[in-house]
Motif scaffolding. Structure first.
Motif: not given
Length: 310
Positions: A18-43
């Protein structure tokens, strides 16, 4: 093994799986990759906010945040792992004051604006995404909608002179000739008249010293008087009275960003024109010049197909 031990073993195996299946489901439900994206402008304008929100909606797995330039520390104090997106030239000025800082994408900056700040020396970890139409694309637009015209008149100033060599390189394979005219005093029409005598069509460079609200009336009236169409320098000028131009809108830029942000910053290009674009024409101007109206979608498709060829 007695019955009690057998039941305990079965229970442990069940829990393990059960724990193995739960861990596998969590792994597949997580994004494969994510980023911190900061946008900026003077105005912190409505347009900037709309762009940031559109990017956040397009990349729901990433943490997309907009912060005004005044609220940011020096670039070198930002986390090294974020992707920094600058939305105006003042934010590039801020980024250039610090040799340290995260990988940076610069939008809404023209070739001329970058040349004024950088010359031919571009810092590492900074990618410039040009806002002005590519000169080769503008020349091919002329070749597509005005195939009978060969002499391309170009006004230039001290800030835009560096673009002439590139224009000539792109014009030659198309059988076009660049007729260049330096326009030092925009209140003096003699430079315009001299250029008009030797040109079939005008190509506007995105140089605000030459193409601005103060010069637009003189430029357009003079070109009409000579029956010379003006191409560019941007979509806004087409609305004001030039014949046509290529341009990239917000959706086009979001596609470019989406592709780049999926890549490691080390793979980002030093500079880039957006491959996604549209064509805009002014039907009223076409009629007044006795020119066939520009079929925007057909011409855009034709230009895009030409760019895909090796």
């Amino acid at each position: 093994m007695n019955p009690a031990q057998s039941r305990m073993t079965t229970l442990r195996c069940t829990r393990f799986w059960r724990r193995s299946l739960l861990l596998v489901s969590l792994i597949f439900s997580m994004p494969a990759w994510s980023a911190e994206i900061l946008l900026t402008a003077a105005e912190d304008s409505a347009g900037v906010q709309a762009f940031a929100q559109a990017l956040a909606q397009q990349r729901p797995k990433d943490n997309v945040v907009f912060k005004p330039l005044k609220d940011l520390p020096a670039p070198g104090r930002l986390p090294a792992g974020i992707r920094l997106v600058l939305l105006d030239p003042p934010s590039l000025d801020w980024r250039l004051r610090d040799s340290q800082g995260p990988a940076t994408l610069v939008l809404r900056i023209s070739r001329l604006q970058a040349h004024q700040r950088l010359g031919d020396r571009w810092p590492d970890k900074i990618s410039l995404l040009w806002s002005d139409p590519p000169p080769d694309r503008q020349l091919r637009l002329i070749a597509n909608i005005l195939p009978q015209y060969r002499r391309i008149g170009v006004l230039y100033g001290k800030d835009s002179e560096f673009l002439l060599r590139e224009l000539r390189q792109y014009a030659a394979p198309l059988g076009l000739e660049i007729v260049a005219q330096y326009w030092e005093d925009t209140s003096d029409s003699r430079a315009l008249q001299a250029l008009f005598k030797h040109s079939d069509v005008l190509l506007g460079l995105d140089d605000p010293q030459l193409y601005n609200p103060k010069t637009v009336k003189n430029l357009l009236l003079s070109s009409y008087a000579r029956q010379l169409p003006l191409i560019g320098p941007n979509a806004g000028f087409v609305r004001a009275g030039s014949l046509a131009s290529t341009y990239s809108d917000q959706n086009d830029w979001l596609k470019v960003l989406d592709r780049l942000l999926d890549q490691p910053p080390a793979h980002w290009p030093r500079s880039l024109y957006p491959e996604h674009f549209k064509v805009v024409g002014n039907p009223q101007v076409a009629r007044s010049l006795g020119i066939e109206q520009v079929d925007e979608n057909t011409v855009a498709t034709r230009l895009a197909e030409g760019e895909k060829r090796p």
